[in-house]
Design a protein around this motif. Structure first.
Motif, short mmCIF file in Angstrom:
data_model
loop_
_atom_site.label_atom_id
_atom_site.label_comp_id
_atom_site.label_asym_id
_atom_site.label_seq_id
_atom_site.Cartn_x
_atom_site.Cartn_y
_atom_site.Cartn_z
N SER A 111 0.85 -1.18 0.00
CA SER A 111 0.00 0.00 0.00
C SER A 111 0.89 1.24 0.00
CB SER A 111 -0.89 -0.01 1.24
OG SER A 111 -1.68 1.14 1.30
N VAL A 112 0.49 2.24 -0.80
CA VAL A 112 1.27 3.47 -0.86
C VAL A 112 0.36 4.63 -1.26
CG1 VAL A 112 2.00 3.12 -3.27
CG2 VAL A 112 3.38 4.52 -1.76
N PRO A 113 0.53 5.80 -0.57
CA PRO A 113 -0.20 6.99 -1.01
C PRO A 113 0.56 7.66 -2.15
CG PRO A 113 1.02 7.48 0.99
CD PRO A 113 1.26 6.02 0.67
N LEU A 114 -0.18 8.21 -3.10
CA LEU A 114 0.43 8.89 -4.24
C LEU A 114 -0.33 10.17 -4.53
CD1 LEU A 114 0.86 5.74 -6.48
CD2 LEU A 114 2.71 7.01 -5.39
N SER A 115 0.34 11.13 -5.14
CA SER A 115 -0.33 12.38 -5.48
C SER A 115 -1.39 12.13 -6.55
CB SER A 115 0.69 13.42 -5.98
OG SER A 115 1.29 12.98 -7.18
N ALA A 116 -2.51 12.82 -6.43
CA ALA A 116 -3.62 12.65 -7.38
C ALA A 116 -3.33 13.47 -8.64
CB ALA A 116 -4.93 13.06 -6.73
N THR A 117 -2.27 13.06 -9.33
CA THR A 117 -1.80 13.72 -10.54
C THR A 117 -1.48 12.66 -11.58
OG1 THR A 117 0.51 13.58 -9.84
CG2 THR A 117 -0.70 15.58 -9.19
N LEU A 118 -1.18 13.10 -12.80
CA LEU A 118 -0.76 12.14 -13.83
C LEU A 118 0.51 11.41 -13.41
CD1 LEU A 118 -1.49 14.15 -17.10
CD2 LEU A 118 -2.80 12.27 -16.11
N ARG A 119 1.40 12.10 -12.73
CA ARG A 119 2.62 11.45 -12.24
C ARG A 119 2.28 10.36 -11.22
NH1 ARG A 119 6.62 12.14 -8.12
NH2 ARG A 119 8.67 11.53 -8.91
N GLY A 120 1.32 10.65 -10.35
CA GLY A 120 0.88 9.66 -9.37
C GLY A 120 0.27 8.44 -10.03
#
Length: 148
Positions: free
Chosen positions: A23-32
């Motif tokens: 599990s990992v949090p990621l930015s809500a962006t295209l990069r994420g």
């Protein structure tokens, strides 16, 4: 009209204890979105799980989380787990619990849109999928793929 969350919440089976978890949090962006797919591929390789169709399911759910579940300053979370007797569960949690996906099928003869087919792809590639509410204000869109 029932949302997918209403329908699938009633039929979602209790999940057995996972053999593997990630599990990992990621930015809500295209990069994420790109990182979600790349990290999922690496994790699946490490676990010895076939990459396809899991990487496509992760990519579609991550894209939806970034596009439809985006709240400025909030991330989304991708989670993968493998349970006995061989089910891969993909979960994407975003900060827009108020915006649930609905099942949309194009009507015969209707002009096809350029987008909006991600969940149809998830439905075709996965064995089960649905939506779980909470914790407030979040929702989790999940998909399961039988590995055996």
């Amino acid at each position: 009209m029932d949302t997918l969350g209403d329908t699938n919440h009633r039929i979602a089976p209790a999940a057995p204890a996972p053999l593997h978890q990630f599990s990992v949090p990621l930015s809500a962006t295209l990069r994420g979105v790109r990182l979600a797919r790349l990290l999922a591929v690496e994790q699946l390789r490490e676990w010895g799980v076939l990459l396809d169709p899991a990487r496509l399911v992760v990519a579609e759910l991550a894209a939806n989380a970034a596009l439809h579940g985006h709240v400025p300053g909030r991330s989304f979370r991708v989670a993968l787990s493998v349970t006995a007797p061989g089910t891969l569960r993909v979960e994407l949690t975003d900060a827009r619990g108020d915006q649930l996906p609905t099942r949309v099928r194009p009507s015969p003869g209707a002009e096809l849109a350029e987008s909006g087919y991600g969940l149809l792809l998830v439905e075709e590639l996965s064995d089960r999928w649905g939506v779980r509410h909470g914790p407030v204000p979040c929702k989790t869109v999940w998909a399961e793929l039988d590995l055996v």
